[in-house]
Design an enzyme around this catalytic site. Structure first.
Site, mmCIF file in Angstrom:
data_model
loop_
_atom_site.group_PDB
_atom_site.id
_atom_site.type_symbol
_atom_site.label_atom_id
_atom_site.label_comp_id
_atom_site.label_asym_id
_atom_site.label_seq_id
_atom_site.Cartn_x
_atom_site.Cartn_y
_atom_site.Cartn_z
ATOM 1 N N GLU A 169 62.553 -0.557 21.226
ATOM 2 C CA GLU A 169 63.362 -1.658 21.730
ATOM 3 C C GLU A 169 63.740 -1.420 23.190
ATOM 4 O O GLU A 169 63.570 -0.322 23.732
ATOM 5 C CB GLU A 169 64.657 -1.811 20.920
ATOM 6 C CG GLU A 169 64.465 -2.054 19.430
ATOM 7 C CD GLU A 169 65.747 -2.467 18.733
ATOM 8 O OE1 GLU A 169 66.643 -3.035 19.398
ATOM 9 O OE2 GLU A 169 65.858 -2.240 17.509
ATOM 10 N N HIS A 225 56.978 -8.932 15.037
ATOM 11 C CA HIS A 225 57.632 -7.964 14.155
ATOM 12 C C HIS A 225 58.229 -8.652 12.932
ATOM 13 O O HIS A 225 58.026 -8.212 11.789
ATOM 14 C CB HIS A 225 58.723 -7.217 14.917
ATOM 15 C CG HIS A 225 59.552 -6.312 14.059
ATOM 16 N ND1 HIS A 225 59.051 -5.182 13.455
ATOM 17 C CD2 HIS A 225 60.852 -6.388 13.675
ATOM 18 C CE1 HIS A 225 60.000 -4.591 12.753
ATOM 19 N NE2 HIS A 225 61.100 -5.302 12.863
ATOM 20 N N LYS A 256 71.263 1.917 9.695
ATOM 21 C CA LYS A 256 71.154 1.744 11.143
ATOM 22 C C LYS A 256 72.353 2.313 11.902
ATOM 23 O O LYS A 256 72.487 2.061 13.099
ATOM 24 C CB LYS A 256 71.002 0.252 11.476
ATOM 25 C CG LYS A 256 69.796 -0.420 10.847
ATOM 26 C CD LYS A 256 68.487 0.233 11.259
ATOM 27 C CE LYS A 256 68.226 0.077 12.727
ATOM 28 N NZ LYS A 256 67.910 -1.303 13.092
ATOM 29 N N GLN A 269 67.803 1.144 3.917
ATOM 30 C CA GLN A 269 67.990 -0.266 4.260
ATOM 31 C C GLN A 269 67.478 -1.196 3.160
ATOM 32 O O GLN A 269 68.097 -2.220 2.851
ATOM 33 C CB GLN A 269 67.284 -0.585 5.576
ATOM 34 C CG GLN A 269 67.502 -2.016 6.053
ATOM 35 C CD GLN A 269 66.957 -2.238 7.452
ATOM 36 O OE1 GLN A 269 66.611 -1.298 8.151
ATOM 37 N NE2 GLN A 269 66.892 -3.492 7.860
ATOM 38 N N THR A 297 63.112 -4.683 17.355
ATOM 39 C CA THR A 297 61.801 -4.043 17.486
ATOM 40 C C THR A 297 60.826 -4.954 18.221
ATOM 41 O O THR A 297 60.703 -6.140 17.911
ATOM 42 C CB THR A 297 61.239 -3.699 16.095
ATOM 43 O OG1 THR A 297 62.172 -2.865 15.422
ATOM 44 C CG2 THR A 297 59.903 -2.979 16.218
ATOM 45 N N TYR A 355 66.852 -9.443 16.575
ATOM 46 C CA TYR A 355 65.629 -9.393 15.750
ATOM 47 C C TYR A 355 64.700 -10.452 16.333
ATOM 48 O O TYR A 355 64.408 -11.454 15.706
ATOM 49 C CB TYR A 355 66.031 -9.711 14.300
ATOM 50 C CG TYR A 355 64.978 -9.530 13.234
ATOM 51 C CD1 TYR A 355 64.259 -8.346 13.106
ATOM 52 C CD2 TYR A 355 64.755 -10.549 12.301
ATOM 53 C CE1 TYR A 355 63.331 -8.188 12.086
ATOM 54 C CE2 TYR A 355 63.834 -10.396 11.278
ATOM 55 C CZ TYR A 355 63.118 -9.217 11.175
ATOM 56 O OH TYR A 355 62.208 -9.059 10.156
#
Length: 430
Positions: free
Chosen positions: A208, A139, A260, A247, A358, A134
């Site tokens: 990604e 983001h 995910k 999520q 992301t 992450y």
């Protein structure tokens, strides 16, 4: 790592905008209509060069045996950097305009070169484990602003370490091998006291990249930051599909789970770190300075990789570009991610895949997910056919592309292209 040799050219006719120049030579696994046996190849222009055939003919010889007549690249990758270097040097030489081995041997060309459009591409490595990070500050800030506190969008740990979670390797697949089935699960409507079981209503892409581990460590022995790059073989383009509404309900207190696990889609070609070396660039300023175990001595530990996402609706004539961004915006480097992953003594294995998280840039046109682009469904995006999107609909195809370019030399990843199919129908006894 090698730099660009502008004098290097191939005897094959390769378009200047091809992702697969002689400076790239990404590795993949393929089969063809006459031989369904999976084996290794490299992409060159519109062709796939059969490395198993070159081994058999004695043109490509590596230390320790034969590695390319196999259904995955794991054995070749595990054979070590010396073989990575030797293979790349040999393949570049064989394909060059100054080498007669293939250039003047039509029989060998006929056996060793296949049109990419006529082969089937498979998952290039066996993926023992998959981790998703992450690591885009833009983001993380956008998401924190939307769902938490705009003044404290980043949690205190975010600038101290590469935050990540362990994902499901079983649903990592190569683009083109399957469609994306809309997942179902528990959703919690805002006006409902209890959750409901439903098809996901907020299906999203996540732009990604991912790196492939090329050298393992031992349990209990972390990979030091100064050695981390030696453990990374190459990179792929990666769409880590996300069910945002699933999520939202499940992620507290332990993070992503079913939202995910259903689809993680990668490009078929692994672009090596040697091919990407000429496109190295500096990381963004890290403030505060990372703890000592995460400090890299060379600030040029990121890469200038142009990335884009387009949406092609069902029955539409053309796709609409919705995102253009760059890998260079990533706050944490791949070496820092790998070092932090192993700092407790966690073992990584050859073929393990580490997602970047992301990738978003500083402006709205550079956001790497629909969650951000449509700002949590408050700013619908109009597509070329006149339809609008806040998230991805059934029948939509999401197309991701990535490439680096410098001094007229292009090194690209090809594309990840996933089409969304409706959720499966379920019936439950009440």
């Amino acid at each position: 790592m090698s730099m660009i040799d502008n004098n290097l050219s191939s005897f094959l006719d390769i378009a200047s905008d091809s992702d697969f120049s002689i400076h790239n030579l990404p590795y993949g696994i393929f089969s063809d209509t006459t031989n369904d046996k999976r084996r290794a190849g490299v992409a060159i222009g519109d062709y796939v060069l059969d490395l198993a055939l070159l081994e058999e003919e004695g043109v490509l010889t590596l230390d320790g045996g034969r590695y390319f007549d196999q259904p995955t690249l794991n054995a070749f990758i595990d054979s070590g950097r010396d073989n990575w270097t030797l293979a790349r040097k040999t393949i570049q030489s064989v394909l060059s305009s100054s080498n007669d081995t293939l250039k003047n041997n039509q029989n060998l060309q006929d056996k060793a070169l296949y049109q990419q459009a006529e082969v089937t591409l498979h998952l290039p490595v066996d993926v023992p484990g998959y981790t998703d990070f992450y690591s885009s500050k833009e983001h993380a800030t956008n998401v924190g602003t939307m769902f938490r506190d705009p003044d404290n969008a980043l949690l205190p740990n975010w600038t101290e370490m590469p935050v990540g979670y362990n994902g499901r390797a079983s649903t990592v697949f190569v683009t083109g091998s399957t469609d994306i089935v809309r997942p179902s699960g528990q959703l919690k409507p805002n006006d409902s006291e209890r959750p409901v079981f439903s098809a996901c209503k907020r299906l999203d892409f996540e732009l990604e990249t991912a790196f492939i581990v090329g050298k393992p460590n031992k349990i209990g022995e972390p990979i030091a930051i100064e050695n981390a790059w030696e453990h990374i073989f190459g990179m792929v383009l990666f769409n880590d599909w996300s069910a945002r509404d699933i999520q939202k309900w499940e992620y507290v207190p332990l993070g992503p789970f079913n939202a995910k696990t259903f689809a993680s889609e990668i490009s078929p070609w692994i672009v090596t770190m040697d091919a990407l070396a000429p496109f190295k660039t500096e990381l963004p300023t890290q403030d505060p300075q990372p703890l000592a175990y995460l400090r890299e001595q060379n600030p040029s530990s990121s890469f200038d990789i142009n990335l884009s996402v387009a949406i092609l609706p069902k029955n539409a004539d053309s796709a609409t570009l919705v995102c253009q961004t760059n890998f260079k915006y990533m706050y944490w480097s791949m070496a820092q991610q790998l070092t932090h992953h192993t700092i407790t003594g966690c073992k990584v294995e050859v073929g393990d895949m580490m997602g970047s998280g992301t990738i978003s840039g500083p402006t709205p046109d550079a956001y790497g997910s629909m969650l951000e682009i449509a700002w949590n469904a408050t700013k619908p995006v109009t597509l070329k056919d006149g339809s609008t999107r806040t998230f991805i609909e059934d029948g939509d195809t999401v197309i991701m592309k990535g490439y680096s370019e410098k001094d007229g030399i292009r090194v690209g990843f090809g594309e990840v292209r996933g089409k969304v199919q409706p959720a499966l129908e379920f019936s439950f006894d009440t």
